[in-house]
Structure formats: structure tokens, C-alpha cells
Design a protein around this motif. Structure first.
Motif, PDB file in Angstrom:
ATOM      1  N   PHE A 271       0.834  -1.204   0.000  1.00 10.51           N
ATOM      2  CA  PHE A 271       0.000   0.000   0.000  1.00 10.51           C
ATOM      3  C   PHE A 271       0.874   1.262   0.000  1.00 10.51           C
ATOM      4  N   GLU A 272       1.911   1.244   0.801  1.00 10.53           N
ATOM      5  CA  GLU A 272       2.803   2.408   0.831  1.00 10.53           C
ATOM      6  C   GLU A 272       3.436   2.640  -0.535  1.00 10.53           C
ATOM      7  N   HIS A 273       3.775   1.550  -1.210  1.00  7.75           N
ATOM      8  CA  HIS A 273       4.419   1.677  -2.526  1.00  7.75           C
ATOM      9  C   HIS A 273       3.475   2.294  -3.550  1.00  7.75           C
ATOM     10  N   ILE A 274       2.257   1.785  -3.639  1.00  9.36           N
ATOM     11  CA  ILE A 274       1.365   2.330  -4.663  1.00  9.36           C
ATOM     12  C   ILE A 274       0.927   3.747  -4.301  1.00  9.36           C
ATOM     13  N   HIS A 275       0.835   4.038  -3.015  1.00  4.61           N
ATOM     14  CA  HIS A 275       0.526   5.410  -2.591  1.00  4.61           C
ATOM     15  C   HIS A 275       1.658   6.348  -2.976  1.00  4.61           C
ATOM     16  N   GLN A 280      -4.348   7.205  -6.978  1.00  6.88           N
ATOM     17  CA  GLN A 280      -5.520   7.829  -6.372  1.00  6.88           C
ATOM     18  C   GLN A 280      -6.799   7.047  -6.671  1.00  6.88           C
ATOM     19  N   GLY A 281      -6.657   5.861  -7.226  1.00  3.05           N
ATOM     20  CA  GLY A 281      -7.810   5.042  -7.565  1.00  3.05           C
ATOM     21  C   GLY A 281      -8.278   4.212  -6.384  1.00  3.05           C
ATOM     22  N   ILE A 282      -9.059   3.194  -6.710  1.00  2.47           N
ATOM     23  CA  ILE A 282      -9.714   2.375  -5.695  1.00  2.47           C
ATOM     24  C   ILE A 282      -8.922   1.099  -5.432  1.00  2.47           C
ATOM     25  N   VAL A 283      -8.960   0.652  -4.184  1.00  2.00           N
ATOM     26  CA  VAL A 283      -8.386  -0.633  -3.766  1.00  2.00           C
ATOM     27  C   VAL A 283      -9.546  -1.487  -3.265  1.00  2.00           C
ATOM     28  N   GLY A 284     -10.026  -2.389  -4.105  1.00  2.00           N
ATOM     29  CA  GLY A 284     -11.183  -3.203  -3.760  1.00  2.00           C
ATOM     30  C   GLY A 284     -10.851  -4.269  -2.731  1.00  2.00           C
ATOM     31  N   VAL A 300     -11.460  -6.660  10.472  1.00  3.22           N
ATOM     32  CA  VAL A 300     -11.208  -6.190   9.110  1.00  3.22           C
ATOM     33  C   VAL A 300     -10.854  -4.707   9.128  1.00  3.22           C
ATOM     34  N   ILE A 301     -11.647  -3.917   9.840  1.00  3.90           N
ATOM     35  CA  ILE A 301     -11.377  -2.479   9.930  1.00  3.90           C
ATOM     36  C   ILE A 301     -10.002  -2.231  10.536  1.00  3.90           C
ATOM     37  N   ASN A 302      -9.682  -2.946  11.605  1.00  2.95           N
ATOM     38  CA  ASN A 302      -8.385  -2.785  12.265  1.00  2.95           C
ATOM     39  C   ASN A 302      -7.237  -3.166  11.347  1.00  2.95           C
ATOM     40  N   ALA A 303      -7.449  -4.206  10.520  1.00  5.86           N
ATOM     41  CA  ALA A 303      -6.386  -4.642   9.608  1.00  5.86           C
ATOM     42  C   ALA A 303      -6.062  -3.554   8.590  1.00  5.86           C
ATOM     43  N   TYR A 304      -7.093  -2.882   8.095  1.00  3.74           N
ATOM     44  CA  TYR A 304      -6.842  -1.811   7.133  1.00  3.74           C
ATOM     45  C   TYR A 304      -6.226  -0.590   7.806  1.00  3.74           C
ATOM     46  N   LYS A 305      -6.620  -0.319   9.031  1.00  5.69           N
ATOM     47  CA  LYS A 305      -5.983   0.776   9.760  1.00  5.69           C
ATOM     48  C   LYS A 305      -4.495   0.483   9.946  1.00  5.69           C
ATOM     49  N   ALA A 306      -4.182  -0.755  10.327  1.00  2.00           N
ATOM     50  CA  ALA A 306      -2.787  -1.123  10.561  1.00  2.00           C
ATOM     51  C   ALA A 306      -1.975  -1.087   9.263  1.00  2.00           C
ATOM     52  N   SER A 307      -2.581  -1.515   8.160  1.00  2.00           N
ATOM     53  CA  SER A 307      -1.853  -1.576   6.883  1.00  2.00           C
ATOM     54  C   SER A 307      -1.766  -0.223   6.211  1.00  2.00           C
ATOM     55  N   ASP A 308      -2.557   0.743   6.670  1.00  2.13           N
ATOM     56  CA  ASP A 308      -2.605   2.069   6.061  1.00  2.13           C
ATOM     57  C   ASP A 308      -1.738   3.090   6.806  1.00  2.13           C
ATOM     58  N   THR A 309      -0.989   2.632   7.792  1.00  4.78           N
ATOM     59  CA  THR A 309      -0.160   3.553   8.585  1.00  4.78           C
ATOM     60  C   THR A 309       1.222   3.657   7.953  1.00  4.78           C
TER      61      THR A 309
END
Length: 310
Positions: A271-275, A280-284, A300-309
Motif C-alpha cells: 500500500f505504501e508503494h502504490i501510494h 488515487q484510484g480504488i483498492v477493492g 477487518v477495519i483494524n487490519a486496514y488501519k494497521a496496513s494504512d499507517t
């Protein structure tokens, strides 16, 4: 005032008038289940699908969309959108507009999982595909979608691969002639050999080659990281090599096809790499939940929070 709080509060106020019980969903859920009022938004546009938060939001699609927005998600995808009633499509589109949710992909045509479709050059199958693309254009307009998923179908064992590729390219060129005037894009999804044996489109270099041959802004790649981890690995270099033809990402961890952090893929790095590349598109969020119920949905929500930091 925080913009998302402003939108939320106005929706709650107007919901009783315009959407009935659906409009009051977020308020009632927070009161009864102590769900956090509004989550901070993510750096990327992660897109849940219907059913992912059903234990928390209930069966109603409008309630589920409101829950997604309350949890900070700014996109949504729905493979089955084309099969929903026009009334429901319009209701979902209105809710997404009000909640600043971007509509992601839906499946544009009937996919042949066990027989040739676009690969064998059959004129009747090509015309059926083009008819379905025309139908999908109307759906896309109705729900404010920009992307639709296309899978060319099964290999034709009686034709050499080069001929099959030429047949696929010709069908996609004709579809692009329909899509281009509307600014819509079909995204080709390579699928892995283990879950979908025998399909024609499997690898990112193959999808890249086809998109280059079609040569249209309406034909791009859906890079599903779950499928490509199984099929080819080497994720970040393959993303970079295909970058100019990628219009959409989907994710799921491997093994298991559940949320990030449950398998072997370092999604935080991906995620960090593509960011960092300016995506700016969607990640399904094309996966299941690793655990059932509300606790699993929070995971699930927590996993995305952790992976988006990052």
C-alpha cells in the motif's frame, strides 16, 4: 467542523424524511452497539462490498453503505450491481453521493468459467459480450461508476494462444468503441490457476500486452494482488512493470483470501508503494472476513488501519 462529521449529522437528520429507518441507521447502531461515531479516513480508497459488515449493519444495502462511510471508507465495489433492481441501484447511488463514497467495479458481462468466450472468435459470443457491455454502460451511468470488470473466459484448447489473443483483442477493441464516448473503462482481471483453472487471462504481463494491443483508455488492468501473489509473486516489481496500464487494484491475503495481516503478503509495504507512486484510484477489498460476527468485522477495519499507517 470536520467535513465527515458534518455530512454524517446532516444525513442522520435528513434520513428520517428521505430514507426512513435506513437514514437513522448510523445513529441507532452507535447507540445500541457502541460503534465509534466516525473513523478517520484512510490514505487509500479501500472499497468494501455488501455482506462484509452485515453483522454490524444488517441486511439492508443502504444501512451497509452508511456503516462503511461511518467507518471511514470512501469507496465501495459491488460485483453483483448489474443484477440489482433499478430502484435499488438508484437508492445506492444516491446514498453514495450523499456520503462521498466512490463507486468501484461491477462485473460487466456473463463470465464463462469453464468454456471459451472471447478466446475462440465465435461471432455470436462476441455479439453477446458487446450487448452486455452496452447494458453495463447504462448501469454505470445510473450508479456513477467509472470501471467495470471483464474476464475473457476459458482457454480454447483447439487454438494456439496467439490466435486466442488476437480474438480477445478484437473483441475488446469493439467494446472500447462503445465505452470511450462515455469515459468508462473496462478493467481486465488476470486470475490465478489454483482458484480458476483453465482461464485464458492469468498473468500481469499478458494483461499488459493485451492492453497495449487494444490501445485505448477504456481498456486497462485490474491488478488483484491476491491472484497475482499466487500466480506470479514478485508483486512490487510486477506492479511497477505494469503500472501505466493499471487502473484498479483488488486485495486479499494469501493463503485464505481474507483481510490483510492474516497471510503472507506485506500489505503495509504494498500500500505504501502504490501510494508513493501517486495512485488515487480504488483498492477493492475482494476477500472474506477471517472471523465471523461483529468482532470479525472490527478485525477487518483494524487490519486496514494497521496496513494504512505509513
Amino acid at each position: 467542523m470536520n467535513r465527515r462529521n458534518f455530512v454524517r449529522d446532516n444525513l442522520i437528520l435528513s434520513g428520517a424524511l428521505s430514507l426512513g429507518t435506513a437514514g437513522l441507521f448510523a445513529q441507532n447502531t452507535r447507540a445500541n452497539n457502541k460503534v465509534p461515531e466516525v473513523s478517520e479516513t484512510f490514505k487509500l480508497k479501500y472499497a468494501p462490498h455488501l455482506g462484509m459488515f452485515k453483522a454490524s449493519a444488517g441486511d439492508d444495502p443502504i444501512n451497509q453503505l452508511n456503516f462503511m462511510a461511518d467507518m471511514g471508507f470512501t469507496a465501495f465495489e459491488d460485483n453483483g450491481m448489474k443484477g440489482r433492481s433499478i430502484q435499488l441501484q438508484e437508492q445506492m447511488a444516491n446514498t453514495m453521493e450523499k456520503r462521498d463514497i466512490t463507486m468501484g467495479v461491477f462485473v460487466a458481462h456473463e463470465i464463462s468459467w469453464n468454456k471459451p468466450n472471447l478466446t475462440n472468435g465465435d461471432a455470436s459470443l462476441r455479439e453477446k459480450f458487446l450487448k452486455e457491455i452496452k447494458e453495463s454502460i447504462e448501469v454505470a451511468k445510473r450508479v456513477n461508476a467509472r470501471w467495470m470488470t471483464v474476464v475473457p473466459g476459458h482457454v480454447d484448447l483447439r487454438l494456439r494462444k496467439g490466435y486466442q489473443t488476437a480474438n480477445v483483442v478484437e473483441s475488446l477493441k469493439r467494446a472500447c468503441a462503445l465505452l470511450e464516448p462515455h469515459g468508462l473503462t473496462m478493467v481486465l482481471e488476470p486470475l490465478n490457476f489454483r482458484d480458476h483453472p483453465g482461464l485464458f487471462l492469468t498473468d500481469s504481463p499478458q494483461a499488459y500486452e493485451i492492453c497495449k494491443a487494444v490501445d485505448s483508455p477504456s481498456c486497462k488492468i485490474l491488478f488483484d494482488i491476491y491472484h497475482q501473489q499466487i500466480q506470479e509473486g514478485n508483486l512490487i516489481p510486477n506492479i511497477d512493470a505494469s503500472w501505466e496500464e493499471i487502473a484498479y487494484f483488488q486485495v486479499g491475503d494469501n493463503p485464505g483470501r481474507k483481510e490483510p495481516t492474516t497471510g503472507e503478503i506485506n500489505y503495509k509495504n504494498v500500500f505504501e508503494h502504490i501510494h508513493s507512486k501517486g495512485y488515487q484510484g480504488i483498492v477493492g477489498m475482494e476477500h472474506g472476513n477471517s472471523r465471523p460476527g461483529k468482532d470479525g468485522e472490527q478485525a477487518v477495519i483494524n487490519a486496514y488501519k494497521a496496513s494504512d499507517t505509513f
